[in-house]
Design an enzyme around this catalytic site. Structure first.
Site, PDB file in Angstrom:
ATOM      1  CE  LYS A  13      25.109  44.191  51.115  1.00 17.65           C
ATOM      2  NZ  LYS A  13      24.787  45.602  50.822  1.00 17.65           N
ATOM      3  NE  ARG A  88      28.684  44.049  45.552  1.00 16.21           N
ATOM      4  CZ  ARG A  88      28.892  44.306  46.845  1.00 16.21           C
ATOM      5  NH1 ARG A  88      29.294  43.365  47.665  1.00 16.21           N
ATOM      6  NH2 ARG A  88      28.685  45.512  47.297  1.00 16.21           N
ATOM      7  NE  ARG A 127      29.128  52.473  55.427  1.00 20.77           N
ATOM      8  CZ  ARG A 127      28.881  51.449  54.675  1.00 20.77           C
ATOM      9  NH1 ARG A 127      28.116  50.486  55.101  1.00 20.77           N
ATOM     10  NH2 ARG A 127      29.372  51.372  53.459  1.00 20.77           N
ATOM     11  NE  ARG A 161      32.941  50.677  52.936  1.00 22.27           N
ATOM     12  CZ  ARG A 161      31.979  49.836  52.557  1.00 22.27           C
ATOM     13  NH1 ARG A 161      31.420  49.046  53.475  1.00 22.27           N
ATOM     14  NH2 ARG A 161      31.579  49.765  51.317  1.00 22.27           N
ATOM     15  NE  ARG A 172      29.539  51.243  47.811  1.00 20.51           N
ATOM     16  CZ  ARG A 172      29.567  51.720  49.060  1.00 20.51           C
ATOM     17  NH1 ARG A 172      30.127  52.890  49.312  1.00 20.51           N
ATOM     18  NH2 ARG A 172      29.059  51.025  50.039  1.00 20.51           N
TER      19      ARG A 172
HETATM   20  P1  AP5 Z   1      25.381  48.652  56.731  1.00 21.94           P
HETATM   21  O1  AP5 Z   1      24.904  47.524  57.583  1.00 21.94           O
HETATM   22  O2  AP5 Z   1      26.822  49.030  56.837  1.00 21.94           O
HETATM   23  O3  AP5 Z   1      24.959  48.402  55.215  1.00 21.94           O
HETATM   24  P2  AP5 Z   1      25.500  47.358  54.144  1.00 21.94           P
HETATM   25  O4  AP5 Z   1      24.308  46.834  53.410  1.00 21.94           O
HETATM   26  O5  AP5 Z   1      26.413  46.346  54.797  1.00 21.94           O
HETATM   27  O6  AP5 Z   1      26.272  48.356  53.215  1.00 21.94           O
HETATM   28  P3  AP5 Z   1      27.715  48.323  52.539  1.00 21.94           P
HETATM   29  O7  AP5 Z   1      27.988  49.691  52.083  1.00 21.94           O
HETATM   30  O8  AP5 Z   1      28.734  47.699  53.454  1.00 21.94           O
HETATM   31  O9  AP5 Z   1      27.441  47.411  51.353  1.00 21.94           O
HETATM   32  P4  AP5 Z   1      28.149  47.412  50.039  1.00 21.94           P
HETATM   33  O10 AP5 Z   1      27.465  46.255  49.441  1.00 21.94           O
HETATM   34  O11 AP5 Z   1      28.172  48.619  49.225  1.00 21.94           O
HETATM   35  O12 AP5 Z   1      29.697  47.279  50.462  1.00 21.94           O
HETATM   36  P5  AP5 Z   1      30.700  46.050  50.497  1.00 21.94           P
HETATM   37  O13 AP5 Z   1      31.617  46.241  51.628  1.00 21.94           O
HETATM   38  O14 AP5 Z   1      29.990  44.748  50.352  1.00 21.94           O
HETATM   39  O15 AP5 Z   1      24.474  49.924  57.057  1.00 21.94           O
HETATM   40  C1  AP5 Z   1      24.782  51.200  56.502  1.00 21.94           C
HETATM   41  C2  AP5 Z   1      24.528  52.297  57.568  1.00 21.94           C
HETATM   42  O16 AP5 Z   1      23.142  52.359  57.843  1.00 21.94           O
HETATM   43  C3  AP5 Z   1      25.228  52.030  58.902  1.00 21.94           C
HETATM   44  O17 AP5 Z   1      25.696  53.246  59.424  1.00 21.94           O
HETATM   45  C4  AP5 Z   1      24.132  51.456  59.791  1.00 21.94           C
HETATM   46  O18 AP5 Z   1      24.360  51.796  61.144  1.00 21.94           O
HETATM   47  C5  AP5 Z   1      22.885  52.129  59.224  1.00 21.94           C
HETATM   48  N1  AP5 Z   1      21.718  51.252  59.282  1.00 21.94           N
HETATM   49  C6  AP5 Z   1      21.677  49.904  59.004  1.00 21.94           C
HETATM   50  N2  AP5 Z   1      20.427  49.425  59.135  1.00 21.94           N
HETATM   51  C7  AP5 Z   1      19.647  50.502  59.490  1.00 21.94           C
HETATM   52  C8  AP5 Z   1      18.251  50.663  59.766  1.00 21.94           C
HETATM   53  N3  AP5 Z   1      17.401  49.618  59.689  1.00 21.94           N
HETATM   54  N4  AP5 Z   1      17.831  51.912  60.064  1.00 21.94           N
HETATM   55  C9  AP5 Z   1      18.672  52.988  60.141  1.00 21.94           C
HETATM   56  N5  AP5 Z   1      20.014  52.877  59.901  1.00 21.94           N
HETATM   57  C10 AP5 Z   1      20.490  51.654  59.568  1.00 21.94           C
HETATM   58  O19 AP5 Z   1      31.495  46.265  49.127  1.00 21.94           O
HETATM   59  C11 AP5 Z   1      32.392  47.353  48.925  1.00 21.94           C
HETATM   60  C12 AP5 Z   1      33.067  47.208  47.574  1.00 21.94           C
HETATM   61  O20 AP5 Z   1      33.849  45.998  47.538  1.00 21.94           O
HETATM   62  C13 AP5 Z   1      32.132  47.108  46.362  1.00 21.94           C
HETATM   63  O21 AP5 Z   1      31.721  48.377  45.897  1.00 21.94           O
HETATM   64  C14 AP5 Z   1      33.042  46.350  45.370  1.00 21.94           C
HETATM   65  O22 AP5 Z   1      33.983  47.209  44.781  1.00 21.94           O
HETATM   66  C15 AP5 Z   1      33.781  45.384  46.266  1.00 21.94           C
HETATM   67  N6  AP5 Z   1      33.084  44.092  46.401  1.00 21.94           N
HETATM   68  C16 AP5 Z   1      32.583  43.561  47.560  1.00 21.94           C
HETATM   69  N7  AP5 Z   1      32.013  42.375  47.339  1.00 21.94           N
HETATM   70  C17 AP5 Z   1      32.118  42.136  46.005  1.00 21.94           C
HETATM   71  C18 AP5 Z   1      31.683  41.080  45.166  1.00 21.94           C
HETATM   72  N8  AP5 Z   1      31.009  40.018  45.644  1.00 21.94           N
HETATM   73  N9  AP5 Z   1      31.959  41.169  43.840  1.00 21.94           N
HETATM   74  C19 AP5 Z   1      32.654  42.206  43.340  1.00 21.94           C
HETATM   75  N10 AP5 Z   1      33.078  43.263  44.074  1.00 21.94           N
HETATM   76  C20 AP5 Z   1      32.818  43.221  45.409  1.00 21.94           C
END
Ligand code: AP5
Length: 217
Positions: A13, A88, A127, A161, A172
């Protein structure tokens, strides 16, 4: 245009949102990034969120929905929003409807990145990002072109992270399955959902998303 990027942790994402920002001038609204900034600054929201995030659980709906409303208010009316990691839960999906309609906006697309969860642990634990500009890298899939130097800003400092360890990633993912995946039918009922193979190469995923957005009337 306003769109949601939906998919489990590591689905890509953030990677695809950054490309949409660069290619289309849209604004990425990542609640994860907003919460990490709050933790870093030690704000009251950050103090509440830190332990919850470190455990891989979800921060309260009220906190994240307030962050999204404030972020939208800082945007120009002509700028499109990419919701990355929000909504979410069903409650957040309901709040988003209200937040958008209060601001005269509507949702155009929900793009689900379909992925193989087993492969995601590897993606996430490998990552890292540039500590200065935030550019994203991966130990195997996307190393800096010059070893030890960020491609974008040249900085030599990188960070990982705290919630990117295998145990927290599993929590997660369980949270995603239990609370986030069930909101998809809400958007399917409105004809907004498109699916993209998130296991394809990054550029292929980018092209598939562009194809969906370019078909918008
Ligand atoms: P990346 O693009 O970083 O993936 P992502 O989907 O953005 O993953 P996140 O881990 O950031 O999502 P998340 O939802 O767990 O975390 P968030 O910060 O929202 O890609 C991952 C890796 O793969 C990278 O190294 C990239 O280079 C590689 N890659 C990407 N595409 C690829 C491809 N096609 N092929 C090969 N490699 C690839 O949330 C963190 C925490 O915050 C949550 O756990 C929660 O505690 C809190 N939080 C955030 N939002 C909310 C909410 N709305 N409600 C409640 N709690 C929340």
């Amino acid at each position: 245009m306003n769109l949601i990027l939906l998919g489990p942790p590591g689905a890509g994402k953030g990677t695809q949102a950054a490309r949409l920002v660069a290619d289309r001038g849209m604004v990425q609204l990542s609640t994860g990034d907003m919460l990490r900034a709050a933790v870093k600054e030690g704000t009251p929201v950050g103090l509440k969120a830190k332990a919850v995030m470190d455990a891989g659980e979800l921060v309260s709906d009220a906190i994240v929905s307030a962050l999204i409303g404030e972020a939208l208010d800082r945007m120009g009316p002509e700028q499109g929003a990419i919701f990355d990691g929000y909504p979410r839960t069903a409650a957040q999906a309901e709040s988003l409807d209200a937040i958008l309609s209060e601001r005269g906006r509507s949702l155009d697309h929900v793009i689900e990145l379909e992925v193989d969860e087993d492969a995601l642990v590897d993606r996430i634990t490998g990552r890292f990002t540039c500590a200065k500009c935030g550019a994203g890298y991966h130990d195997r899939y996307k190393l800096p072109k010059v070893e030890g130097a960020c491609d974008v800003c040249g900085s030599h400092e990188f960070k990982r992270r705290p919630d990117d360890n295998a145990e927290t990633v599993r929590t997660r993912m369980a949270e995603y399955r239990a609370k986030t995946a069930p909101i998809l039918p809400i958007y399917e009922g409105r004809g907004l959902v498109s699916r993209v193979d998130g296991m394809a190469e990054m550029d292929v995923v980018t092209d598939a998303i562009a194809g969906i957005l370019d078909r918008t009337p």
